[in-house]
Scaffold this motif. Structure first.
Motif, PDB file in Angstrom:
ATOM      1  N   VAL A  17    -139.780 -30.111 -94.364  1.00 33.72           N
ATOM      2  CA  VAL A  17    -141.037 -30.804 -94.658  1.00 33.72           C
ATOM      3  C   VAL A  17    -140.784 -31.912 -95.677  1.00 33.72           C
ATOM      4  CG1 VAL A  17    -143.331 -30.573 -95.713  1.00 33.72           C
ATOM      5  CG2 VAL A  17    -142.527 -28.860 -94.074  1.00 33.72           C
ATOM      6  N   VAL A  21    -141.390 -35.836 -95.122  1.00 35.65           N
ATOM      7  CA  VAL A  21    -142.298 -36.610 -95.975  1.00 35.65           C
ATOM      8  C   VAL A  21    -141.620 -37.901 -96.423  1.00 35.65           C
ATOM      9  CG1 VAL A  21    -143.412 -36.653 -98.251  1.00 35.65           C
ATOM     10  CG2 VAL A  21    -143.731 -34.682 -96.755  1.00 35.65           C
ATOM     11  N   ALA A  26    -144.892 -40.261 -95.928  1.00 39.24           N
ATOM     12  CA  ALA A  26    -146.222 -39.654 -95.825  1.00 39.24           C
ATOM     13  C   ALA A  26    -146.777 -39.353 -97.207  1.00 39.24           C
ATOM     14  CB  ALA A  26    -146.142 -38.364 -95.011  1.00 39.24           C
ATOM     15  N   SER A  27    -148.081 -39.388 -97.295  1.00 40.19           N
ATOM     16  CA  SER A  27    -148.745 -38.898 -98.501  1.00 40.19           C
ATOM     17  C   SER A  27    -149.288 -37.511 -98.162  1.00 40.19           C
ATOM     18  CB  SER A  27    -149.865 -39.845 -98.920  1.00 40.19           C
ATOM     19  OG  SER A  27    -150.807 -39.963 -97.880  1.00 40.19           O
ATOM     20  N   LEU A  28    -149.422 -36.688 -99.165  1.00 41.62           N
ATOM     21  CA  LEU A  28    -149.925 -35.335 -98.939  1.00 41.62           C
ATOM     22  C   LEU A  28    -151.410 -35.272 -99.257  1.00 41.62           C
ATOM     23  CD1 LEU A  28    -146.983 -33.197-100.370  1.00 41.62           C
ATOM     24  CD2 LEU A  28    -147.438 -33.815 -97.997  1.00 41.62           C
ATOM     25  N   ALA A  79    -144.754 -34.817 -88.023  1.00 42.69           N
ATOM     26  CA  ALA A  79    -144.380 -35.965 -88.849  1.00 42.69           C
ATOM     27  C   ALA A  79    -144.540 -37.266 -88.073  1.00 42.69           C
ATOM     28  CB  ALA A  79    -142.942 -35.815 -89.329  1.00 42.69           C
ATOM     29  N   PRO A  83    -148.649 -37.092 -89.748  1.00 48.32           N
ATOM     30  CA  PRO A  83    -147.820 -36.636 -90.873  1.00 48.32           C
ATOM     31  C   PRO A  83    -148.594 -36.111 -92.078  1.00 48.32           C
ATOM     32  CG  PRO A  83    -147.674 -39.022 -90.613  1.00 48.32           C
ATOM     33  CD  PRO A  83    -148.423 -38.492 -89.434  1.00 48.32           C
ATOM     34  N   THR A  84    -149.648 -36.769 -92.469  1.00 49.55           N
ATOM     35  CA  THR A  84    -150.368 -36.335 -93.673  1.00 49.55           C
ATOM     36  C   THR A  84    -150.919 -34.930 -93.507  1.00 49.55           C
ATOM     37  OG1 THR A  84    -150.902 -38.595 -94.312  1.00 49.55           O
ATOM     38  CG2 THR A  84    -152.310 -36.852 -95.199  1.00 49.55           C
ATOM     39  N   LEU A  87    -147.782 -32.137 -92.365  1.00 43.29           N
ATOM     40  CA  LEU A  87    -146.822 -31.883 -93.437  1.00 43.29           C
ATOM     41  C   LEU A  87    -147.505 -31.259 -94.652  1.00 43.29           C
ATOM     42  CD1 LEU A  87    -144.608 -35.081 -93.097  1.00 43.29           C
ATOM     43  CD2 LEU A  87    -144.201 -32.791 -92.160  1.00 43.29           C
ATOM     44  N   SER A  88    -148.736 -31.653 -94.914  1.00 42.06           N
ATOM     45  CA  SER A  88    -149.483 -31.040 -96.021  1.00 42.06           C
ATOM     46  C   SER A  88    -149.778 -29.573 -95.741  1.00 42.06           C
ATOM     47  CB  SER A  88    -150.788 -31.798 -96.269  1.00 42.06           C
ATOM     48  OG  SER A  88    -150.546 -33.112 -96.690  1.00 42.06           O
ATOM     49  N   CYS A  91    -146.520 -27.669 -96.113  1.00 42.08           N
ATOM     50  CA  CYS A  91    -146.115 -27.634 -97.521  1.00 42.08           C
ATOM     51  C   CYS A  91    -146.976 -26.641 -98.303  1.00 42.08           C
ATOM     52  CB  CYS A  91    -146.242 -29.038 -98.109  1.00 42.08           C
ATOM     53  SG  CYS A  91    -145.606 -29.192 -99.781  1.00 42.08           S
TER      54      CYS A  91
END
Length: 116
Positions: A17, A21, A26-28, A79, A83-84, A87-88, A91
């Motif tokens: 992850v 990112v 990417a931003s979370l 991703a 992605p945001t 991946l968030s 995570c």
């Protein structure tokens, strides 16, 4: 196997992850991070109802391998597509699970088999 294997597999997915990112810049999302964490807690509560059966299935190397491969595939596709959010979610879920393992390992939280 056990908690150390669970932690190692979780760290592997969390590392993927983190790499994703960085690669997609990417931003979370705080909301998706929280939802991923809540999803982990919800799963642990459900799994705690029959710890022995869950552990019996999870201890199978094939189940662990397929689970990790599927998680890595979802991370890779997520991703690329969203992605945001994806991946968030991963995570938040992975960090929550590592925290859960740490709390159970230190005795601050009783093991799931004692919850019901």
């Amino acid at each position: 196997m056990g908690a150390r294997t669970d932690a190692a597999l979780t760290i592997l997915v969390l590392a993927a992850v983190g790499i994703a990112v960085v690669l997609v810049d990417a931003s979370l999302s705080p909301l998706a991070l929280a939802l991923g964490g809540l999803g982990t807690i919800a799963f642990e509560l459900v799994a705690a109802r029959d710890v022995e059966t869950v552990r019996e299935y999870w201890e199978r190397p094939a189940v662990q391998a397929v689970s990790v491969v599927l998680a890595l595939l979802v991370v890779a596709v997520g991703a690329w597509i969203a992605p945001t959010v994806v991946l968030s979610l991963f995570c938040g879920g992975a960090i929550t699970y590592l925290a859960f393992l740490g709390l159970v390992g230190t005795g601050l939280v009783p093991p799931p088999r004692t919850w019901w």
